[in-house]
Design an enzyme around this catalytic site. Structure first.
Site, PDB file in Angstrom:
ATOM      1  N   SER A 124       0.838  -1.198   0.000  1.00 51.54           N
ATOM      2  CA  SER A 124       0.000   0.000   0.000  1.00 51.54           C
ATOM      3  C   SER A 124       0.873   1.249   0.000  1.00 51.54           C
ATOM      4  O   SER A 124       1.989   1.244   0.554  1.00 51.54           O
ATOM      5  CB  SER A 124      -0.869  -0.011   1.260  1.00 51.54           C
ATOM      6  N   TYR A 148      -1.309  -0.702  10.721  1.00 52.02           N
ATOM      7  CA  TYR A 148      -1.597  -1.286   9.407  1.00 52.02           C
ATOM      8  C   TYR A 148      -0.422  -1.048   8.450  1.00 52.02           C
ATOM      9  O   TYR A 148       0.045  -1.962   7.767  1.00 52.02           O
ATOM     10  CB  TYR A 148      -2.899  -0.678   8.845  1.00 52.02           C
ATOM     11  N   LYS A 152       2.367  -3.756   6.632  1.00 46.89           N
ATOM     12  CA  LYS A 152       2.719  -3.841   5.206  1.00 46.89           C
ATOM     13  C   LYS A 152       4.231  -3.785   5.037  1.00 46.89           C
ATOM     14  O   LYS A 152       4.817  -4.537   4.271  1.00 46.89           O
ATOM     15  CB  LYS A 152       2.067  -2.699   4.417  1.00 46.89           C
TER      16      LYS A 152
HETATM   17  P1  NAD Z   1     -11.034  -7.118   1.319  1.00 45.38           P
HETATM   18  O1  NAD Z   1     -11.290  -7.071   2.773  1.00 45.38           O
HETATM   19  O2  NAD Z   1     -12.184  -6.983   0.390  1.00 45.38           O
HETATM   20  O3  NAD Z   1     -10.253  -8.470   0.957  1.00 45.38           O
HETATM   21  C1  NAD Z   1      -9.421  -9.127   1.852  1.00 45.38           C
HETATM   22  C2  NAD Z   1      -9.905 -10.569   1.955  1.00 45.38           C
HETATM   23  O4  NAD Z   1      -9.039 -11.287   2.833  1.00 45.38           O
HETATM   24  C3  NAD Z   1     -11.312 -10.700   2.524  1.00 45.38           C
HETATM   25  O5  NAD Z   1     -12.099 -11.486   1.651  1.00 45.38           O
HETATM   26  C4  NAD Z   1     -11.127 -11.393   3.873  1.00 45.38           C
HETATM   27  O6  NAD Z   1     -12.207 -12.247   4.185  1.00 45.38           O
HETATM   28  C5  NAD Z   1      -9.838 -12.145   3.627  1.00 45.38           C
HETATM   29  N1  NAD Z   1      -9.048 -12.432   4.842  1.00 45.38           N
HETATM   30  C6  NAD Z   1      -8.736 -11.580   5.857  1.00 45.38           C
HETATM   31  N2  NAD Z   1      -7.973 -12.214   6.764  1.00 45.38           N
HETATM   32  C7  NAD Z   1      -7.804 -13.477   6.307  1.00 45.38           C
HETATM   33  C8  NAD Z   1      -7.117 -14.612   6.818  1.00 45.38           C
HETATM   34  N3  NAD Z   1      -6.454 -14.565   7.979  1.00 45.38           N
HETATM   35  N4  NAD Z   1      -7.149 -15.769   6.108  1.00 45.38           N
HETATM   36  C9  NAD Z   1      -7.830 -15.842   4.939  1.00 45.38           C
HETATM   37  N5  NAD Z   1      -8.496 -14.797   4.414  1.00 45.38           N
HETATM   38  C10 NAD Z   1      -8.484 -13.634   5.100  1.00 45.38           C
HETATM   39  O7  NAD Z   1      -9.925  -6.010   1.005  1.00 45.38           O
HETATM   40  P2  NAD Z   1      -9.360  -5.446  -0.375  1.00 45.38           P
HETATM   41  O8  NAD Z   1      -9.699  -4.008  -0.447  1.00 45.38           O
HETATM   42  O9  NAD Z   1      -9.691  -6.345  -1.500  1.00 45.38           O
HETATM   43  O10 NAD Z   1      -7.805  -5.513  -0.043  1.00 45.38           O
HETATM   44  C11 NAD Z   1      -6.992  -6.604  -0.453  1.00 45.38           C
HETATM   45  C12 NAD Z   1      -5.563  -6.340   0.013  1.00 45.38           C
HETATM   46  O11 NAD Z   1      -5.124  -5.103  -0.553  1.00 45.38           O
HETATM   47  C13 NAD Z   1      -5.407  -6.198   1.529  1.00 45.38           C
HETATM   48  O12 NAD Z   1      -4.196  -6.819   1.909  1.00 45.38           O
HETATM   49  C14 NAD Z   1      -5.306  -4.702   1.739  1.00 45.38           C
HETATM   50  O13 NAD Z   1      -4.552  -4.382   2.876  1.00 45.38           O
HETATM   51  C15 NAD Z   1      -4.600  -4.265   0.466  1.00 45.38           C
HETATM   52  N6  NAD Z   1      -4.856  -2.856   0.125  1.00 45.38           N
HETATM   53  C16 NAD Z   1      -6.135  -2.402  -0.001  1.00 45.38           C
HETATM   54  C17 NAD Z   1      -6.392  -1.052  -0.278  1.00 45.38           C
HETATM   55  C18 NAD Z   1      -7.792  -0.536  -0.374  1.00 45.38           C
HETATM   56  O14 NAD Z   1      -7.996   0.668  -0.233  1.00 45.38           O
HETATM   57  N7  NAD Z   1      -8.797  -1.374  -0.646  1.00 45.38           N
HETATM   58  C19 NAD Z   1      -5.303  -0.153  -0.433  1.00 45.38           C
HETATM   59  C20 NAD Z   1      -4.011  -0.652  -0.338  1.00 45.38           C
HETATM   60  C21 NAD Z   1      -3.793  -2.014  -0.042  1.00 45.38           C
HETATM   61  N1  UFG Z   2     -12.530  11.543   3.079  1.00 49.69           N
HETATM   62  C1  UFG Z   2     -13.542  12.430   3.386  1.00 49.69           C
HETATM   63  N2  UFG Z   2     -14.709  11.930   3.857  1.00 49.69           N
HETATM   64  C2  UFG Z   2     -14.936  10.601   4.036  1.00 49.69           C
HETATM   65  C3  UFG Z   2     -13.898   9.708   3.719  1.00 49.69           C
HETATM   66  C4  UFG Z   2     -12.700  10.205   3.254  1.00 49.69           C
HETATM   67  O1  UFG Z   2     -13.386  13.649   3.240  1.00 49.69           O
HETATM   68  O2  UFG Z   2     -16.020  10.211   4.493  1.00 49.69           O
HETATM   69  C5  UFG Z   2     -11.280  12.066   2.537  1.00 49.69           C
HETATM   70  C6  UFG Z   2     -10.058  11.774   3.380  1.00 49.69           C
HETATM   71  O3  UFG Z   2      -9.886  12.752   4.366  1.00 49.69           O
HETATM   72  C7  UFG Z   2      -8.954  11.755   2.324  1.00 49.69           C
HETATM   73  C8  UFG Z   2      -9.661  11.213   1.083  1.00 49.69           C
HETATM   74  O4  UFG Z   2     -11.048  11.421   1.297  1.00 49.69           O
HETATM   75  O5  UFG Z   2      -8.518  13.058   2.064  1.00 49.69           O
HETATM   76  C9  UFG Z   2      -9.419   9.734   0.854  1.00 49.69           C
HETATM   77  O6  UFG Z   2      -9.743   9.010   2.035  1.00 49.69           O
HETATM   78  P1  UFG Z   2      -9.904   7.426   2.038  1.00 49.69           P
HETATM   79  O7  UFG Z   2     -10.279   7.039   3.419  1.00 49.69           O
HETATM   80  O8  UFG Z   2     -10.799   6.991   0.932  1.00 49.69           O
HETATM   81  O9  UFG Z   2      -8.447   6.923   1.651  1.00 49.69           O
HETATM   82  P2  UFG Z   2      -7.033   7.126   2.382  1.00 49.69           P
HETATM   83  O10 UFG Z   2      -6.144   7.805   1.388  1.00 49.69           O
HETATM   84  O11 UFG Z   2      -7.191   7.762   3.703  1.00 49.69           O
HETATM   85  O12 UFG Z   2      -6.561   5.617   2.626  1.00 49.69           O
HETATM   86  C10 UFG Z   2      -6.631   4.618   1.608  1.00 49.69           C
HETATM   87  C11 UFG Z   2      -6.884   3.259   2.243  1.00 49.69           C
HETATM   88  C12 UFG Z   2      -5.714   2.860   3.097  1.00 49.69           C
HETATM   89  C13 UFG Z   2      -4.462   2.904   2.289  1.00 49.69           C
HETATM   90  C14 UFG Z   2      -4.279   4.254   1.633  1.00 49.69           C
HETATM   91  C15 UFG Z   2      -3.121   4.177   0.678  1.00 49.69           C
HETATM   92  O13 UFG Z   2      -8.044   3.302   3.043  1.00 49.69           O
HETATM   93  O14 UFG Z   2      -5.908   1.532   3.526  1.00 49.69           O
HETATM   94  O15 UFG Z   2      -5.436   4.600   0.879  1.00 49.69           O
HETATM   95  O16 UFG Z   2      -2.886   5.389   0.070  1.00 49.69           O
HETATM   96  F1  UFG Z   2      -3.406   2.659   3.093  1.00 49.69           F
END
Ligand code: NAD
Ligand code: UFG
Length: 343
Positions: A124, A148, A152
């Protein structure tokens, strides 16, 4: 070739699974269904005409992982499984270290035993913390500000240490910026639990009437209009990045020498403010989003966007979908599935 996808029924994994099946690549999805539902498998089948193999298991259960590696002819793993809420990680760090770090350790250990040496990991942009400079390239300082992000970084460190210990390994950490949107079919998408933390799911829930108005967290940042700027990336572009990254393993499948450790940003390189996002959603979908300006959210930064050039030079990937498609597809998913995957 079979690819094991951990967290396989989750948001980003399900979109990746669709592309892999469409490219006739065999996959096994493994998930403990903590944050996803098995009905996702039906939806993937509806889109692709193929039902993915599914194993309900926890990545911390190494015996289950051993069985999966023994049963299927797996040569690469895409590791999505984990917990992902920053605020929750601050409140409950032990469960985050257990799931994200211990879980990844068990997976790497099972891979080592099974001699499966190719891994793509969901990292991330949060590993950059408060950006040293913008746009963020992969050589920028890594300084996380919450458990978190620390998880990572620790998993990336484990991957890098393993690569230093033995040249059989090929390990790619993909550092995602802000994934949004959904598959254009509207059959799969993001299904947040309870009140969404992230901007676009909140906006789509306001649009559908589930929430009254958006809280804009801060209008006094040093940005174009004072609201926070992020690099939003369409989830299908992100999924395609994983498929391209798998291509890095082609050269090593026939030899015993891996490519070592690589960290690669997956972002578009464009930053948009919260207010720009709201305006874009309104214009594309013709729906007004009421909002109010609120205090800054603890831990947020002004701006975060990628230098995505390494992804282009190493895996031939760049994001193809713009803000219009992100907004259209996010709303298509939400309007067709107001309660997410709930029937
Ligand atoms: P998500 O929660 O939809 O998917 C994660 C999946 O992992 C879920 O289906 C959950 O049931 C499963 N899981 C959790 N713990 C587990 C375990 N111990 N064993 C088996 N399965 C397990 O999330 P996502 O948004 O698809 O994110 C996927 C990956 O990408 C995550 O590692 C997250 O940290 C990373 N990531 C997500 C974002 C974002 O904003 N969505 C940003 C950066 C990184
Ligand atoms: N924001 C609002 N109102 C809301 C939600 C978010 O104004 O209800 C704003 C936040 O302050 C920020 C922007 O929208 O300025 C984006 O916020 P998000 O929560 O959508 O995303 P973040 O950038 O805070 O974080 C996301 C993921 C993290 C990841 C990160 C990586 O949630 O898991 O991107 O860049 F680590």
């Amino acid at each position: 070739m079979t690819v094991l996808i951990t967290g396989g029924t989750g948001y980003i994994a399900s979109h990746t699974a669709v592309i892999l099946l469409q490219q006739n690549i065999d996959i096994v999805l493994l998930d403990n269904l903590l944050n996803s539902k098995a009905i996702v498998l039906d939806k993937i089948e509806l889109i692709t005409g193929k039902r993915p193999t599914f194993v309900e298991a926890d990545i911390r259960d190494e015996d289950s992982l051993d069985k999966v590696f023994a049963q299927y002819n797996i040569n690469s793993v895409i590791h999505f499984a984990g917990l992902k809420a920053v605020g929750e990680s601050v409140e409950n760090p032990l469960s985050y270290y257990d799931n994200n770090v211990v879980g990844s350790l068990r997976l790497l250990s099972a891979m080592d035993k099974a001699n499966v040496n190719n891994l793509i990991f969901s990292s991330s942009a949060t590993v950059y913390g408060d950006p040293e400079r913008l746009p963020l390239d992969e050589s920028c300082a890594l300084r996380t500000t919450n458990p978190y992000g620390a998880n990572k970084l620790q998993v990336e460190q484990m991957m890098s240490d393993l690569c230093n210990s033995n040249d059989k390994w090929s390990m790619v950490a993909l550092r995602y910026f802000n994934p949004v949107g959904a598959h254009e079919s509207g059959l799969i998408g993001e299904d947040p639990n309870g009140i969404p933390n992230n901007l676009l799911p909140y906006v789509t829930q306001v649009a559908s009437g589930l929430r009254e108005k958006l809280s804009v967290f801060g209008d006094d940042y040093d940005t174009v209009d004072g609201s926070g700027v992020r690099d939003y990336i369409h989830v299908v572009d992100l999924a395609e990045g994983h498929v391209k990254a798998l291509g890095l393993f082609d050269s090593v499948n026939s030899s015993n020498e891996g490519i070592g450790f690589e960290a690669i940003n997956l972002g578009t390189g464009n930053g948009y403010s919260v207010l720009e996002m709201v305006k874009s959603f309104e214009e594309i979908n013709g729906i007004e989003i009421p909002y109010q300006i609120c205090p800054r959210r603890a831990g947020d930064i002004d701006s975060c966007y990628a230098d995505a050039s390494k992804a282009f030079t190493t895996i031939g990937w760049k994001a193809e979908r713009g803000l219009d498609e992100m907004m259209r597809d996010a709303w298509n998913w939400q309007s067709k599935n107001p309660q997410g995957y709930e029937e």
